[in-house]
Design a protein around this motif. Structure first.
Motif, short mmCIF file in Angstrom:
data_model
loop_
_atom_site.label_atom_id
_atom_site.label_comp_id
_atom_site.label_asym_id
_atom_site.label_seq_id
_atom_site.Cartn_x
_atom_site.Cartn_y
_atom_site.Cartn_z
N ARG A 26 -2.57 9.31 2.29
CA ARG A 26 -3.94 9.30 1.81
C ARG A 26 -4.91 8.93 2.94
O ARG A 26 -4.52 8.37 3.96
CB ARG A 26 -4.14 8.25 0.70
N ARG B 191 -6.49 5.22 7.08
CA ARG B 191 -5.40 6.20 6.95
C ARG B 191 -4.16 5.43 6.50
O ARG B 191 -3.77 4.45 7.14
CB ARG B 191 -5.15 6.89 8.29
N VAL B 192 -3.56 5.88 5.43
CA VAL B 192 -2.54 5.07 4.78
C VAL B 192 -1.46 5.95 4.16
O VAL B 192 -1.71 7.06 3.73
CB VAL B 192 -3.22 4.17 3.70
N MET B 193 -0.24 5.44 4.18
CA MET B 193 0.78 5.96 3.29
C MET B 193 1.16 4.85 2.32
O MET B 193 1.29 3.68 2.72
CB MET B 193 2.02 6.46 4.04
N PHE C 275 -0.38 0.74 6.72
CA PHE C 275 -1.54 1.15 7.52
C PHE C 275 -1.67 0.20 8.69
O PHE C 275 -0.98 -0.84 8.76
CB PHE C 275 -2.81 1.15 6.65
#
Lengths: 129, 129
Positions: free
Chosen positions: B83, B97-99, B116
């Motif tokens: 995401r 910015r992340v998972m 992140f």
């Protein structure tokens, strides 16, 4: 050729195992010629030769590498992972908690993005000196 | 009750949309009573009330929130996402910015881990002052 035939999930699992074998040729054999490799907190590395040069010092200096896959899921040609990547160098274990996403194209990894906390990694690398 | 019926993927997509609606009750309605929420570079937060208290200041202070899902895949009761989470506060856009990984139990999010780079986020939060 890496010789792996199978789903994206199979390819990514085999790729992680190649890290465990510390075999640079096997690792890079999974990558597309124009691989776009992005450790998100850092600058991207583009192309198999550049990625090989970037990871070679780490691979060759470690006596043990183990990428533990906690969870893996795929959607089409995309594979998402949650992992702990462990590296032993000079008797010290360094580990990083990471999620990574792999976009496959024609059986190779064409785009690879790893998400992690850069300070978590840098603290361990710098702790060695 | 959040009223969402569907797969884990549907639930996680709806959860991200609830952030976009900046509706704290809707957001926390997706969480199990004993939710284990871990922003990996930070300390975990346990329990729906504690998570609500932790996120309330951010949710209430933003004029716009949008969590863009780039990729999503599920395996059993686990949903993995890539995401970009965007927040607008006092006219400034902050994004990370992340998972993230979501473990579902009985239709609710029981475990949630976001990966992140903490500095990426802190630089933006601190840049406001």
């Amino acid at each position: 050729m890496n010789g792996v035939v199978g789903s994206g999930a199979d390819i990514v699992r085999a790729f992680c195992e190649a890290w465990g074998a510390r075999d640079l040729d096997a690792i890079t054999g999974f990558l597309a010629d124009d691989i776009f490799y992005h450790n998100i907190p850092m600058a991207p590395v583009i192309g198999r030769a550049a990625v090989s040069a970037a990871i070679a010092p780490l691979v060759s200096s470690c006596s043990h590498i183990e990428w533990e896959i906690h969870h893996l899921a795929e959607a089409g040609a995309v594979v998402l992972t949650e992992r702990t990547d462990r590296f032993v160098r000079d008797g010290r274990t360094m580990s990083v908690r990471v999620m990574g996403i792999f976009e496959l194209d024609a059986g190779r990894i064409a785009r690879w993005r790893d998400y992690f906390d850069l300070m978590e990694w840098q603290r361990q690398i710098e702790g060695e000196s």
